[in-house]
Scaffold this active site. Structure first.
Site, PDB file in Angstrom:
ATOM      1  CG  ASP A 544      -4.817   1.098  10.604  1.00  0.00           C
ATOM      2  OD1 ASP A 544      -5.900   0.726  10.159  1.00  0.00           O
ATOM      3  OD2 ASP A 544      -4.589   2.248  10.978  1.00  0.00           O
ATOM      4  CB  THR A 546       1.228   0.801   7.144  1.00  0.00           C
ATOM      5  OG1 THR A 546       0.932   0.155   5.912  1.00  0.00           O
ATOM      6  CG2 THR A 546       2.532   1.558   7.038  1.00  0.00           C
ATOM      7  CB  THR A 796      -4.479  -3.184   4.944  1.00  0.00           C
ATOM      8  OG1 THR A 796      -3.423  -2.521   4.276  1.00  0.00           O
ATOM      9  CG2 THR A 796      -4.871  -4.429   4.158  1.00  0.00           C
ATOM     10  CG  ASP A 798      -0.853  -2.637   1.408  1.00  0.00           C
ATOM     11  OD1 ASP A 798      -0.658  -1.592   0.774  1.00  0.00           O
ATOM     12  OD2 ASP A 798      -0.129  -3.031   2.331  1.00  0.00           O
TER      13      ASP A 798
END
Length: 1191
Positions: A544, A546, A796, A798
């Site tokens: 990951d 974050t 991710t 994002d």
């Protein structure tokens, strides 16, 4: 029934990799009745000897069903028109009667200050019983009977309670008000603590809190699993058939020795016979072997108990004295009010009080695969009393189940052994299974034992034939002949003891115990032992972003409200005239705009105010806390609780990783229904058709979002993403009624609109950029992984631009690498995936399902995959991976349960440490294996050849000497070689493939090379020592008559001494498995190695000086000592010579040897029956049926 994943998973963040941390307690903004200001309480920590926490095993479930077909409950009975599945239909008056065998749960010793017993509260479940719920007076009856408060929870000052509440007082009908409002009854009337002490600001001393509750209902701790006593472990250690056989031989030897000493007349002046000493020495050696082995097992069990205690402890969110606090699961009491949030594993049984759209997955507890929507207890009781209750009503919260979506509170009714899941866990306790390495080593040990056993049998046959051949000319007494035969038998048996490498499983156990203990200090909590060894061979890590690669310390540093009002707190924007500072741009906002932005942030959030480390903090998703900090600092937010208290929530839309957004519907004072949505900016921008045009206007002012405007905003999003900023979009839309006209409604609640149906034609408020800097050392850690041959991939939620910027910054994205989006990746065929995967470095905009697909395909391609995850939806990927890492801080309980290792600090660098320790475990086992096989080969061949060549059939190494060598080889060496801590250099090599043999070619080279050296030295000393050293045998007869040592006795002692010292020096050689020469690297840091070698050296010196008859040795002088030690020390330079032999040369000749000797070895292995190991993994319940379990 296998677990089935529900169709909808919910987390509480803006990407699937960032969810609620373990300290979050989200709540609906409208739930002011059950939400109070947070006040964090540090949980009490119990030691491993005291506790076994009520853990949640996904495979464990009861046979009870969930609610079934419809029925009616009214009056004093609960009798439907027709039978149906899962609901108790007995009369209310009988609903709380004990079932056969459970009568003890309904009895209380002493005065019961509560209206109910543990047994009565257990009647709610198995099966779910609305009749029992009605019998206790519903949730209000529980409030009175358990002397708690459904709004304020238990008091932190409670110790013991005065008086008592009767069953009739608790269950009688009283006027009920809504939660949080005044009613004719207050739980506080009965809620008195007779004895309190304020040791801290949080109330009564923790050790004395809730004494009456613990006495009546117990606590949320399962009794510690009955650890085996040291005597039981010693007995099991002694059950080895070889040791028993050796014991019988020792007793016979002792009896014959005593007979020769006491029962036979000896010539006058002859030295006293001490033949019995060897029997005693063997018995003592057996005792030492058993004692050391059992003490090791005992220590190992204690270490794993402590690790399990740490593994099974966690914090939950409760309400006590009106404040949201964090408490240990061990401290949950009956009567506690606990929060429910997505991703929670329910720690105790209870009744749902109130909340928004709470749905649970009860498959692990009841076998019911459907999502179970919970109905507030007040509503259930209202329908029961009105006679309109149906079987769909379900206020029951079951321990072991998972919260899929929604938020709320529930009151605890059963904990620990009384809870439904506690009962399941008590019935399913079993011994932990062996790790793959242990299984592999056990098989190897069996094969080695077969070869050793064959050699021992052959030796016995040869010596026995020699014994029979010399029998006619043997003039000894019958007792002496019996003793001679027994010596042959003892040597053969002892050879088997030496050949059986029982130290192999011990070595891996010690290595795992040592590694897991040290890993915990380095923020890796190992939940599944096999993961520790598997991590050493990981070939790829899917991480990951974050919180793992980044610090998860987020701050709003840039943003655009509408199209024109841009702001930034970053230095690179200081000279941009179009971008203002945050205070300057906020000063241009009208009150309407400021309030719109404030409500979008505060109301549409699950974070809350609380304390962390004694200081005020926002607790929740780091994205949400960053937005709340922005609202407090720049938008004039007074307080989260105050802002939410003034809002009237109509519908709550929890975060969904598929939509990547969350929303809330609020009824405004002017009668307008306003929908607030926030989430991933690129997704929300696609749902917007208008945008705020004038931030200074006192009222709505918006324009149509044209193609050019959308293009500009897309450019803004990309510019933020290129600076590694997470971008969050904020939308709103007003409606005249709710649900809107023509909108689809939810099947189970017609007052709720289907979010997907109304999520369109929204108005864009703005876009903010949130900075989450990289963790210190992440780039270095990624580089270490790459140097170690491990591919690091970033997965991710994002967008591509942000993902690429961060991946490049930390070194994951390199030239030639591929970045893909999740939706595109999941559409690839297997052939296309196989072509892309070697170069795939970043998977952006990915869902948990994309991560699972990635992991599955990598495993199918033969990769050993490690995965990080923190969300509820990450569970399948974590389970599927070879090693699943969950986040200790930001991870949900579902993710932690699915993982094999928990990262206590959520840091990627800790994964590298886990990989180092995994390699250290595998190396430790290989080091010990290399050492033991060398001793095995040398000891067996030396004993065999010397015994066969001896006139009297005696071996140069006696039984007692071989037992000492066995102790060195199996126990001491395991302790010394299994405790080497990893060095950074351990990452300078590629991972070992899954198919690789336990013994590498390099190891065989050292094993055979050292065995050749040791045999050359010992054979030379034994057969040629008399000539080389100039010893004479002329005076042997007179020396024996005088009871003095002969030169041959001294030479045999030197052979034994040299042999042992060669093992000590060779232990240093085995600290390296490669061809490098520095065998002393970091030896000064391994205190175990130093101490163990000191014990071995001290023991050997002591044996030579005082061993005497017991060890069949004689004193030797300084010159002889020097010869022994110097000859043995040549093992060190010899190892350098062996390491210089080219590997290719060894490989060429090794394969020829394997082709010659492999068939007969396999043939022998097929002939010998395999041991049935099924009994080793019996559960306690199974053992109890056969009478083997402890009472």
């Amino acid at each position: 029934m296998p677990l089935q994943a529900p169709p909808i998973f919910v987390t509480t963040s803006f990407d699937e990799n960032e969810t609620q941390p373990g300290t979050i307690s989200p709540t609906s903004p409208s739930m002011t009745g059950y939400r109070r200001d947070s006040d964090a309480v540090t949980p009490k920590t119990l030691t491993g000897d005291q506790i076994t926490f009520l853990g949640v095993d996904g495979a464990a479930r009861s046979r009870s069903s969930s609610l079934g077909d419809s029925s009616m409950l009214s009056g004093e009975t609960a009798l439907p028109d027709h039978p149906y599945n899962g609901i108790d239909t007995i009369s209310v008056s009988e609903a709380l009667n004990p079932d056969p065998g459970t009568e003890a749960d309904f009895k209380v010793q002493g005065i019961n200050p509560f209206a109910f017993t543990a047994g009565q509260l257990n009647k709610f479940l198995n099966p779910k019983s609305l009749a029992a719920y009605k019998a206790v007076g519903g949730v209000r009856g529980l409030e009175r009977g358990l002397r708690t408060d459904l709004v304020a929870g238990l008091s932190v000052d409670e110790v013991t309670l005065e008086g008592a509440v009767s069953f009739e007082e608790a269950t009688r009908h009283k006027k009920r008000g809504t939660l949080g409002s005044e009613s004719t009854y207050s739980a506080a009337d009965d809620y008195t603590a007779a004895r309190t002490g304020r040791a801290t600001e949080h109330g009564a001393p923790v050790d004395h809190q809730f004494e009456d509750r613990k006495r009546i209902f117990k606590d949320n701790i399962l009794p510690a699993k009955g650890a085996k006593s040291i005597w039981r472990l010693m007995w099991e250690q002694y059950q080895d058939k070889i040791l028993i056989l050796l014991s019988v031989a020792a007793v016979i030897s002792l009896a014959l020795g005593l007979y020769e000493t006491l029962g036979v007349k000896h010539p006058a002046g002859s030295p006293p016979s001490v033949d019995w000493v060897e029997g005693v020495a063997i018995v003592v050696a057996i005792v030492i072997v058993v004692l050391v082995g059992s003490l090791n097992d005992f220590q190992k069990e204690r270490q794993f108990v402590k690790l399990n205690a740490k593994k099974e402890d966690r914090v939950v969110k409760a309400i006590r004295s009106g404040k949201s606090v964090q408490i240990s699961v061990h401290d949950i009491m009956v009567g506690d009010v606990l929060h429910l949030e997505p991703g929670d594993m329910i720690p105790a049984d209870g009744i749902f009080i109130t909340g928004h759209n709470v749905k649970c997955d009860e498959s692990s507890a009841t076998g019911e695969s459907d999502q179970m929507k919970k109905t507030p207890g007040e509503e259930v009781m209202r329908q029961i009393e009105a006679g309109i209750a149906s079987s769909k009503l379900d206020p029951f919260i079951i321990s072991g189940s998972k919260v899929l979506e929604g938020v709320g509170t529930y009151v605890v009714t059963s904990v620990g052994v009384n809870s439904s899941f506690g009962k399941i866990m008590m019935a399913l306790r079993h011994q932990p299974e062996a790790t793959p390495l242990q299984v592999k080593l056990t098989g190897l040990a069996d094969n080695i034992a077969y070869l050793g056993g064959g050699a021992a049998c052959l030796l016995f046959i040869v010596l026995f034939i020699k014994f029979l051949a010399h029998l006619p000319s043997n003039n000894r007494t019958p007792a002496e002949k019996g003793s001679e035969f027994l010596d042959i038998l003892i040597v053969a048996i002892t050879l088997i003891v030496v050949a059986v490498p029982e130290g192999l499983p011990l070595a891996v156990t010690l290595a795992l115990a040592f590694a897991t203990t040290r890993m915990l200090k380095e923020n890796n909590l190992v939940r599944v032992l096999r993961a520790c060894e598997t991590m050493g061979n990981a070939t790829t890590i899917c991480s990951d972003k974050t919180g793992t690669l980044t610090q998860n310390k987020m701050t709003v540093v840039a943003g655009t409200i509408g199209l024109d009002s841009g702001f930034s707190a970053q230095a690179e924007d200081a000279e941009d005239e179009k971008v203002s500072s945050i205070p300057k741009i906020v000063s241009t906002f009208s009150e309407w705009t400021k309030n719109l932005l404030l409500q979008s942030i505060v109301i549409n959030s699950t974070a809350f105010e609380g304390e962390e480390d004694g200081a005020f903090a926002f607790i929740g998703s780091k994205t949400e806390t960053a937005l709340l900090t922005f609202a407090r600092d720049f938008l004039g937010m007074q307080g989260v609780a105050q802002e939410r208290a003034n809002a009237q929530i109509v519908q709550l839309i929890p975060f969904d990783s598929a939509r990547k957004c969350m929303g809330v519907v609020v009824l405004l004072p002017d009668g307008v229904y306003r929908l607030y949505v926030k989430g991933a900016s690129e997704i929300l921008l696609s749902k917007a058709t208008r945008y705020i045009s004038d931030v200074s206007n006192e009222g709505p002012s918006d324009r149509e979002l044209t193609y050019e405007s959308a293009k500009f905003l897309t450019g803004t999003i990309n510019s933020y993403a290129e600076r590694s900023l997470r971008t969050i979009g904020i939308l709103y839309k007003d409606y005249s009624q709710w649900p809107p006209i023509g909108a689809k409604v939810m099947e189970d609640d017609a007052s709720m609109a289907s979010f997907d149906d109304i999520f369109n034609e929204m108005t864009l408020v703005g876009i903010v950029g949130i900075q989450d800097p990289l963790r210190p050392g992440v780039s270095e850690a990624v580089k270490q992984c790459q140097d170690a041959g491990v591919v690091v991939r970033m997965v991710t939620g994002d967008n591509v631009v942000t993902a690429q910027a961060i991946a490049a910054e930390c070194g994951i994205f390199t030239e030639g690498g591929i970045i893909m989006e999740g939706p595109s990746f999941r559409k690839l065929t297997e052939a296309e995936m196989d072509d892309i995967l070697p170069r795939l470095q970043v998977l952006a905009r990915s869902s948990p399902e994309d991560k699972r697909i990635l992991v599955r395909r990598l495993k199918e391609l033969g990769e050993t995959v490690a995965v990080t995850g923190d969300g509820t939806n990450d569970g399948p990927a974590l389970k599927m991976a070879d090693i699943g890492f969950s986040m200790g801080i930001a991870g949900t309980e579902v993710a932690k349960e699915a993982s094999s290792i928990i990262l206590m600090d959520d840091n990627f660098s800790s994964i590298v440490k886990a990989m180092m320790w995994g390699r250290a475990v595998n190396d430790a086992v290989r080091k010990f294996l290399q050492f033991q096989l060398t001793v095995n080969i040398t000891a067996v061949l030396l004993t065999f050849v010397s015994a066969v060549s001896s006139a009297d059939g005696s071996s140069v190494l006696t039984a007692v000497q071989l037992l000492w060598v066995n102790l060195i080889m199996d126990t001491f060496a395991a302790l010394a070689l299994a405790t080497d801590a990893p060095t950074p250099q351990i990452l300078n090599r590629k991972p070992t493939p899954k198919s690789a043999s336990l013994i590498s070619l390099n190891m065989w080279k050292m094993i055979i090379g050292q065995a050749i050296f040791q045999l050359l030295v010992t054979y030379t000393l034994y057969f040629g020592g008399m000539t080389i050293l100039g010893y004479s045998t002329e005076n042997d007869a007179s020396l024996k008559a005088a009871g003095k040592a002969t030169p041959r006795d001294e030479l045999n002692t030197m052979v034994f001494n040299t042999f042992v010292w060669m093992q000590i020096f060779n232990e240093f050689n085995n600290r390296r498995l490669d061809n490098k020469f520095n065998i002393f690297e970091n030896v000064h840091k391994n205190y175990f190695f130093i101490v163990i070698n000191a014990i071995m050296i001290g023991g050997q010196v002591l044996i030579i000086f005082v061993g005497g008859k017991a060890f069949s040795i004689v004193p030797i002088d300084g010159v002889q000592w020097a010869i022994c030690v110097i000859l043995a020390a040549f093992a060190l330079p010899w190892a350098i010579i062996v390491r210089c032999v080219p590997d290719e040369f060894v490989r060429k000749h090794w394969y020829n040897l394997v082709r010659v000797f492999s068939p007969p070895v396999r043939a022998v292995a097929r002939i010998i029956p395999k041991k049935n190991k099924r009994a080793d993994h019996q559960s306690d319940e199974e053992k109890g049926k056969t009478g083997e379990a402890k009472p």
